[in-house]
Design a protein around this motif. Structure first.
Motif, PDB file in Angstrom:
ATOM      1  N   ILE A  86       0.834  -1.202   0.000  1.00 43.62           N
ATOM      2  CA  ILE A  86       0.000   0.000   0.000  1.00 43.62           C
ATOM      3  C   ILE A  86       0.873   1.258   0.000  1.00 43.62           C
ATOM      4  O   ILE A  86       0.589   2.223  -0.714  1.00 43.62           O
ATOM      5  N   LEU A  87       1.949   1.227   0.764  1.00 39.15           N
ATOM      6  CA  LEU A  87       2.837   2.392   0.769  1.00 39.15           C
ATOM      7  C   LEU A  87       3.448   2.609  -0.610  1.00 39.15           C
ATOM      8  O   LEU A  87       3.585   3.756  -1.060  1.00 39.15           O
ATOM      9  N   SER A  88       3.787   1.542  -1.287  1.00 41.01           N
ATOM     10  CA  SER A  88       4.406   1.710  -2.596  1.00 41.01           C
ATOM     11  C   SER A  88       3.401   2.247  -3.620  1.00 41.01           C
ATOM     12  O   SER A  88       3.730   3.102  -4.445  1.00 41.01           O
ATOM     13  N   ILE A  89       2.153   1.792  -3.561  1.00 46.89           N
ATOM     14  CA  ILE A  89       1.117   2.341  -4.454  1.00 46.89           C
ATOM     15  C   ILE A  89       0.916   3.825  -4.140  1.00 46.89           C
ATOM     16  O   ILE A  89       0.819   4.677  -5.031  1.00 46.89           O
ATOM     17  N   GLN A  90       0.870   4.129  -2.855  1.00 45.29           N
ATOM     18  CA  GLN A  90       0.620   5.509  -2.462  1.00 45.29           C
ATOM     19  C   GLN A  90       1.767   6.447  -2.866  1.00 45.29           C
ATOM     20  O   GLN A  90       1.547   7.548  -3.358  1.00 45.29           O
ATOM     21  N   ASP A  91       2.996   5.982  -2.672  1.00 49.41           N
ATOM     22  CA  ASP A  91       4.146   6.799  -3.079  1.00 49.41           C
ATOM     23  C   ASP A  91       4.070   7.137  -4.566  1.00 49.41           C
ATOM     24  O   ASP A  91       4.266   8.275  -4.975  1.00 49.41           O
ATOM     25  N   TRP A  92       3.808   6.108  -5.346  1.00 44.72           N
ATOM     26  CA  TRP A  92       3.741   6.327  -6.791  1.00 44.72           C
ATOM     27  C   TRP A  92       2.577   7.280  -7.127  1.00 44.72           C
ATOM     28  O   TRP A  92       2.738   8.203  -7.911  1.00 44.72           O
TER      29      TRP A  92
END
Lengths: 97, 97
Positions: A86-92
């Protein structure tokens, strides 16, 4: 790639799911506590999403036989494993959308 | 969280999108080359997905005025930024789904 990716991506792409998991990353919560953190979501939607997440073994529901009954939702290990995803989706999303 | 997460997660949750991006992480490809790597996907589906990805500026389409015309698709910086996101979804999917 393949079915496992598709199934995971489909789960994460459902409206509210990411947000619900995010709230539960803060620890076990009662229905009302989740609602308070996502006020725009209807009760019915939260109920539906929680059932899905329980069926997928992402969330565990525990009933404490008190008076009145207390029901808590918490992430399973499978659910906790979604934190970096989820953090990686959000960062992107924040950088590019 | 919020709209940017939802939009990113929705994009990644569409059938075939992750796989197409994965193929393009290998470098620019022609339509036919993408198809060869994802034979189960119909031409129409690939066309639709490529249009979406172009509209979202995830993929760039370049027409080379040769004879016959050569058309290549490649990831933009925005598209390349999806590599860690897709890997993270896939890792979780392989472990838990």
């Amino acid at each position: 790639m393949c079915p496992k990716y598709e199934a995971a991506a489909e789960l994460l792409g459902k409206k509210w799911t990411g947000l619900i998991i995010r709230v539960l990353l803060g620890g076990p919560k009662r229905f009302k506590e989740i609602k308070e953190q996502i006020p725009e979501m209807s009760d019915k939607m939260l109920t539906d999403r929680m059932k899905e997440l329980e069926t997928m073994n992402v969330v565990k529901r525990t009933v404490y036989p008190e008076m009145p009954v207390r029901i808590e939702y918490e992430l399973t290990s499978k659910g906790q494993g979604l934190e970096p995803v989820i953090l990686s989706i959000q960062d992107w999303g924040e950088e590019w959308m």
